[in-house]
Design an enzyme around this catalytic site. Sequence first.
Site, short mmCIF file in Angstrom:
data_model
loop_
_atom_site.label_atom_id
_atom_site.label_comp_id
_atom_site.label_asym_id
_atom_site.label_seq_id
_atom_site.Cartn_x
_atom_site.Cartn_y
_atom_site.Cartn_z
CB SER A 94 -0.85 0.08 1.26
OG SER A 94 -1.51 -1.10 1.51
CG HIS A 137 -2.67 -1.01 -3.88
ND1 HIS A 137 -3.03 0.29 -3.65
CD2 HIS A 137 -2.74 -1.63 -2.67
CE1 HIS A 137 -3.32 0.45 -2.37
NE2 HIS A 137 -3.14 -0.70 -1.76
CD GLU A 184 -4.22 2.93 -6.45
OE1 GLU A 184 -4.57 4.11 -6.56
OE2 GLU A 184 -3.51 2.53 -5.50
CG ASN A 235 -4.26 4.15 0.34
OD1 ASN A 235 -5.47 4.02 0.52
ND2 ASN A 235 -3.42 3.14 0.44
N1 LIG Z 1 -5.36 -5.11 4.72
C1 LIG Z 1 -5.61 -4.14 3.85
O1 LIG Z 1 -6.60 -3.42 3.94
C2 LIG Z 1 -4.67 -3.93 2.68
C3 LIG Z 1 -5.16 -3.32 1.52
C4 LIG Z 1 -4.31 -3.17 0.41
C5 LIG Z 1 -2.99 -3.61 0.50
N2 LIG Z 1 -2.53 -4.18 1.67
C6 LIG Z 1 -1.14 -4.63 1.70
O2 LIG Z 1 -1.14 -6.06 1.54
C7 LIG Z 1 -0.03 -6.62 2.26
C8 LIG Z 1 -0.57 -7.70 3.20
O3 LIG Z 1 -1.48 -7.10 4.10
P1 LIG Z 1 -2.52 -8.00 4.94
O4 LIG Z 1 -3.49 -7.05 5.53
O5 LIG Z 1 -2.97 -9.16 4.14
O6 LIG Z 1 -1.54 -8.54 6.11
P2 LIG Z 1 -1.73 -9.82 7.05
O7 LIG Z 1 -0.96 -9.52 8.28
O8 LIG Z 1 -3.17 -10.21 7.15
O9 LIG Z 1 -0.99 -10.99 6.22
C9 LIG Z 1 0.39 -11.00 5.99
C10 LIG Z 1 0.83 -12.45 5.84
O10 LIG Z 1 2.18 -12.48 5.38
C11 LIG Z 1 2.81 -13.57 6.02
N3 LIG Z 1 4.27 -13.41 5.94
C12 LIG Z 1 5.07 -12.59 6.68
N4 LIG Z 1 6.36 -12.76 6.29
C13 LIG Z 1 6.35 -13.67 5.30
C14 LIG Z 1 7.38 -14.27 4.49
N5 LIG Z 1 8.65 -13.94 4.67
N6 LIG Z 1 7.02 -15.19 3.57
C15 LIG Z 1 5.72 -15.53 3.39
N7 LIG Z 1 4.70 -15.01 4.12
C16 LIG Z 1 5.03 -14.09 5.06
C17 LIG Z 1 2.26 -13.53 7.44
O11 LIG Z 1 2.47 -14.80 8.09
C18 LIG Z 1 0.79 -13.23 7.16
O12 LIG Z 1 0.03 -14.42 7.00
C19 LIG Z 1 0.68 -5.45 2.92
O13 LIG Z 1 1.73 -5.03 2.09
C20 LIG Z 1 -0.41 -4.38 3.00
O14 LIG Z 1 0.13 -3.07 3.02
C21 LIG Z 1 -3.34 -4.37 2.74
#
Ligand SMILES: NC(=O)c1ccc[n+]([C@@H]2O[C@H](COP(=O)([O-])OP(=O)(O)OC[C@H]3O[C@@H](n4cnc5c(N)ncnc54)[C@H](O)[C@@H]3O)[C@@H](O)[C@H]2O)c1
Length: 288
Positions: free
Chosen positions: A120, A141, A153, A191
């Site tokens: 993000s 994204h 995006e 954002n």
């Molecule tokens: N949650 C949102 O609203 C949202 C929206 C758009 C983008 N994002 C982006 O998406 C990404 C993930 O966010 P999320 O909310 O799903 O997070 P989350 O915490 O729900 O999930 C992250 C996952 O990554 C895993 N992980 C960590 N290190 C790892 C590695 N080395 N190898 C493999 N897996 C690994 C964790 O175990 C976890 O299951 C982030 O970059 C976030 O900025 C999130």
Amino acid sequence: MNRVSNIGVIGAGTMGAGIAQVAAIAGYKVVLVDTTDEFVRRGLDKVAERLKRLVDKDTIPDEESQAAFGRVAGSVETHSLGDADLVIEAVIESIETKLSVFAEIDGVVGETAILASNTSSISITALAAGVSNPARFAGMHFFNPVPVLKLVEVVRGLQTEDATVTALHEVARSMGKTPITVADMPGFAANRILVPMINEAIFALADGVASASDIDEVMKLGASHPMGPLALADLIGLDVCLHIMEVLHQDFGDDKYRPAPRLRQMVSAGMLGRKSGEGFHQYDPRRS
Ligand SMILES: NC(=O)c1ccc[n+]([C@@H]2O[C@H](COP(=O)([O-])OP(=O)(O)OC[C@H]3O[C@@H](n4cnc5c(N)ncnc54)[C@H](O)[C@@H]3O)[C@@H](O)[C@H]2O)c1
């Protein structure tokens, strides 16, 4: 260019599970990777649960849901991504973690594979600098909840080639999404526009312009927003809003992105919105 048929998703959390689900429904073979068997299982369970919900709501027939789930495999090994034409990274929002994940995958996938990040806020150009072919690297994204929100995006880094952007548009469209190409600038487009609006609503609240409910009503009734900015902040999470404002403030170096002090205070107090039960409005945390 090879067409994409196998997709790897790294990170089986909120976003990764959602991306795996929409990819499988679109007919792609998917490998969902996380660090432990338990995290992979949790991600697969989330996909299965949401597919079942779609069947219960008559959105898709049972056979289609089962076929989609049959296309998703789980793994703790990045080696399992060897056949992927596209890898979408959705691990935690840490540049160090993402760079180390991409360094690992770079040595596993074929040279025509596209690598994409769902970040993000981290610079796509900076992430691309860590892989052997930055031309085949871009941002993809998705928005939360992935199965519901239509926008993707497609973020063009400094070295991203046109063919990569075109391929990601095709993949996003095949998943029923609407892709929009954006430049690699802090906050991308969504954002950068949305979160400063939320931040301004918090300044207005702190200035005593109107109550939280009335500020939400103003934007619903006066600007046709489906949800008021403060209710939306509670939904996104106040910690996430603060983090995005800090990135915008720091990366642009412009005080117009200064986080509202009230936002900072509420995060310090643990008032994070729906997930903590209290933000600008009150919630039952069991139902959020
Ligand atoms: N949650 C949102 O609203 C949202 C929206 C758009 C983008 N994002 C982006 O998406 C990404 C993930 O966010 P999320 O909310 O799903 O997070 P989350 O915490 O729900 O999930 C992250 C996952 O990554 C895993 N992980 C960590 N290190 C790892 C590695 N080395 N190898 C493999 N897996 C690994 C964790 O175990 C976890 O299951 C982030 O970059 C976030 O900025 C999130």
